[in-house]
Design a protein around this motif. Structure first.
Motif, short mmCIF file in Angstrom:
data_model
loop_
_atom_site.label_atom_id
_atom_site.label_comp_id
_atom_site.label_asym_id
_atom_site.label_seq_id
_atom_site.Cartn_x
_atom_site.Cartn_y
_atom_site.Cartn_z
N LEU A 90 0.75 -1.24 0.04
CA LEU A 90 -0.04 0.13 -0.11
C LEU A 90 0.89 1.40 0.10
CD1 LEU A 90 -2.61 -1.00 2.79
CD2 LEU A 90 -3.04 -1.13 0.21
N ASP A 91 0.22 2.42 -0.60
CA ASP A 91 0.90 3.73 -0.41
C ASP A 91 0.33 4.11 0.70
OD1 ASP A 91 2.25 3.21 -2.66
OD2 ASP A 91 1.22 4.66 -3.92
N PRO A 92 0.69 5.51 1.11
CA PRO A 92 0.35 5.95 2.58
C PRO A 92 -0.95 6.31 2.88
CG PRO A 92 2.07 7.24 1.39
CD PRO A 92 1.68 6.52 0.59
N GLY A 93 -2.11 6.84 1.55
CA GLY A 93 -3.23 7.00 2.08
C GLY A 93 -4.04 5.77 2.32
N PRO A 94 -3.93 4.66 1.72
CA PRO A 94 -4.58 3.50 1.91
C PRO A 94 -3.97 2.62 3.08
CG PRO A 94 -4.41 3.55 -0.27
CD PRO A 94 -3.47 4.78 0.03
N ARG A 95 -2.78 2.82 3.37
CA ARG A 95 -2.14 2.20 4.55
C ARG A 95 -2.97 2.80 5.89
NH1 ARG A 95 2.81 1.68 7.86
NH2 ARG A 95 2.62 3.10 9.32
N VAL A 96 -3.03 4.33 5.86
CA VAL A 96 -3.65 4.87 7.06
C VAL A 96 -5.19 4.16 7.18
CG1 VAL A 96 -4.79 6.99 7.79
CG2 VAL A 96 -2.40 7.10 6.91
N THR A 97 -5.76 3.97 5.95
CA THR A 97 -7.22 3.52 5.80
C THR A 97 -7.25 1.95 6.61
OG1 THR A 97 -8.02 4.97 4.13
CG2 THR A 97 -9.14 2.85 4.68
N GLY A 98 -6.15 1.40 6.15
CA GLY A 98 -6.09 0.05 6.67
C GLY A 98 -5.80 -0.20 8.33
N ILE A 99 -4.96 0.83 8.79
CA ILE A 99 -4.68 1.13 10.16
C ILE A 99 -6.00 1.39 10.90
CG2 ILE A 99 -3.44 2.17 11.67
CD1 ILE A 99 -0.98 2.30 9.86
N GLU A 100 -6.55 2.51 10.43
CA GLU A 100 -7.94 2.76 10.91
C GLU A 100 -9.06 1.86 11.28
OE1 GLU A 100 -7.40 7.66 10.06
OE2 GLU A 100 -8.80 6.19 8.69
N ARG A 101 -9.02 0.96 10.31
CA ARG A 101 -10.07 0.06 10.07
C ARG A 101 -9.50 -1.51 10.81
NH1 ARG A 101 -12.94 0.43 4.09
NH2 ARG A 101 -13.12 2.68 4.16
N GLY A 102 -8.19 -1.45 11.37
CA GLY A 102 -7.79 -2.65 11.97
C GLY A 102 -7.57 -3.69 11.08
N MET A 103 -6.99 -3.55 9.88
CA MET A 103 -6.96 -4.68 8.93
C MET A 103 -5.54 -5.37 9.05
SD MET A 103 -8.66 -3.05 5.45
CE MET A 103 -10.50 -2.76 5.04
N PHE A 104 -4.75 -4.87 9.69
CA PHE A 104 -3.41 -5.31 9.90
C PHE A 104 -3.17 -6.20 11.12
CE2 PHE A 104 -2.15 -1.18 7.44
CZ PHE A 104 -2.82 -1.59 6.34
N GLU A 105 -2.24 -7.05 11.28
CA GLU A 105 -1.61 -7.80 12.43
C GLU A 105 -0.63 -6.76 12.99
OE1 GLU A 105 -2.26 -10.67 14.08
OE2 GLU A 105 -3.50 -11.60 12.57
N ARG A 106 -0.39 -6.72 14.16
CA ARG A 106 0.64 -6.04 14.78
C ARG A 106 1.99 -6.67 13.98
NH1 ARG A 106 1.00 -1.29 18.00
NH2 ARG A 106 -1.16 -1.03 18.80
N PHE A 107 2.98 -5.88 13.95
CA PHE A 107 4.26 -6.25 13.14
C PHE A 107 5.34 -6.38 13.98
CE2 PHE A 107 7.79 -5.90 9.96
CZ PHE A 107 7.32 -6.90 9.14
N ASP A 108 6.07 -7.30 13.97
CA ASP A 108 7.38 -7.66 14.75
C ASP A 108 8.36 -7.65 13.97
OD1 ASP A 108 9.10 -8.46 16.58
OD2 ASP A 108 8.29 -10.17 17.12
N ALA A 109 9.05 -6.45 13.66
CA ALA A 109 10.38 -6.18 12.75
C ALA A 109 11.54 -7.19 13.18
CB ALA A 109 10.72 -5.09 12.54
N ALA A 110 11.47 -7.67 14.49
CA ALA A 110 12.56 -8.46 15.15
C ALA A 110 12.70 -9.84 14.24
CB ALA A 110 12.49 -8.97 16.41
#
Length: 342
Positions: A90-110
């Motif tokens: 995703l680009d920044p705009g849709p990314r923000v939408t995805g975060i606001e709607r709870g569409m992503f798992e929490r990301f563990d960069a480790a």
């Protein structure tokens, strides 16, 4: 005579028969990952430079669903908790939408073996950058002088050779916001940009859809446009006379990001897929022609033609708050299409 099968054996056999399809499905899930991908160059690039090392290193098959960002969000919203793919791009705009709607798992960069090679600005609790984008002005040096900034585009000799596009893309939205700022507007006030465009509309060389702009430039129907470095490099590889100019107000930057879909059943494979995407080998390959992605792995030497020597320099570029832009963007798109059509 058909021998009788003991009831216990029959039950065990039936249970095994029922379990077999589930086991087969689990095995298939365990050996694959499904990612949404932008149609066209992104899909081709990932098929060539990401799928093979993912299979070779982890025995994971990459399945791709070609979808633009807004379609990824819409398809995920319609799935009602059963994600249609394991990863978003995703680009920044849709990314923000995805975060606001709870569409992503929490990301563990480790969990990424390549985490140390990624600048901190590329990693957060929701995902990781997979390609950088730099936005500015492209021009044909054989047809027009190098423009000093966005204000120059509204004056001769540039205005009569200018091609413009609207708010449908991230680079178009960013460019029009930066133009608005030059004429007294802001990140949420694009009236000055539209007012100036109306004044010069009869003089403009071209008004086109975002996907049409590279072709219009290549055909000589316009000789200056706002765009990203990837488009400039791609056209230059085709032999087009084109250069990238950093506006006097600065270049703008954004990142395309990868996210794991909430409820994915292939989270481990999704991390492995993302790790391959941001690896030095894949990022170096994606940077080369014909794809010309701006790499995010600090171990990759940036190619010529970029307005920075390292990713860290992008911290000084213009960035934008998409939580403020998103609610306004739909009406902006409609208005531009209505008022700027030639």
């Amino acid at each position: 005579m058909i021998p009788r099968i003991p009831r216990r054996a029959a039950l065990l056999g039936a249970t095994a028969a029922l379990a077999a399809p589930r086991l087969a499905r689990a095995q298939r899930r365990g050996g694959s990952v499904t990612s949404a991908i932008y149609p066209g160059a992104w899909e081709e690039a990932y098929r060539e430079h990401v799928a093979p090392p993912l299979k070779r290193m982890h025995n994971i098959d990459l399945e791709m669903q070609p979808l633009f960002a807004v379609d990824q969000i819409a398809k995920s919203a319609a799935s009602r908790g059963a994600p249609p793919f394991d990863c978003f791009v995703l680009d920044p705009g849709p990314r923000v939408t995805g975060i606001e709607r709870g569409m992503f798992e929490r990301f563990d960069a480790a969990k990424l073996s390549n985490r140390a090679a990624l600048p901190d600005i590329l990693v957060d609790d929701w995902g990781v950058g997979c390609a950088a984008q730099v936005v500015g002005i492209a021009y044909n040096p054989k047809k027009v002088p190098k423009p000093g900034g966005y204000a120059d585009l509204f004056r001769d000799p540039w205005v009569s050779r200018l091609g413009i596009t609207g708010f449908q893309t991230t680079f178009g939205t960013i460019s029009l916001i930066e133009i608005a700022k030059v004429f007294g507007g802001s990140e949420t006030d694009i009236e000055p940009a539209l007012a100036e465009l109306k004044k010069v509309l009869p003089k403009l060389a071209a008004v086109g859809a975002p996907a049409a702009m590279p072709g219009l430039f290549q055909q000589g129907q316009c000789d200056v446009m706002y765009t990203n470095t990837q488009t400039v490099t791609t056209l230059k590889d085709r032999g087009v006379d084109i250069e990238f100019a950093v506006p006097s107000t600065g270049a703008s930057a954004f990142f395309t990001t990868l996210h794991i879909a909430r409820g994915s059943e292939n989270i481990d494979n999704a991390y492995k897929y993302i790790d391959v995407v941001v690896s030095r080998g894949a990022q170096d390959a994606l940077q080369k022609a014909p794809y010309n992605f701006v790499p995010v792995n600090s171990g990759v030497t940036l190619g010529a033609g970029l307005p920075m020597r390292s990713l860290d320099e992008m911290a000084r570029f213009n960035t934008h708050d998409w939580t403020r832009i998103n609610p306004l963007r739909g009406p902006w798109i409609e208005r531009f299409n209505r008022e700027m059509a030639k």
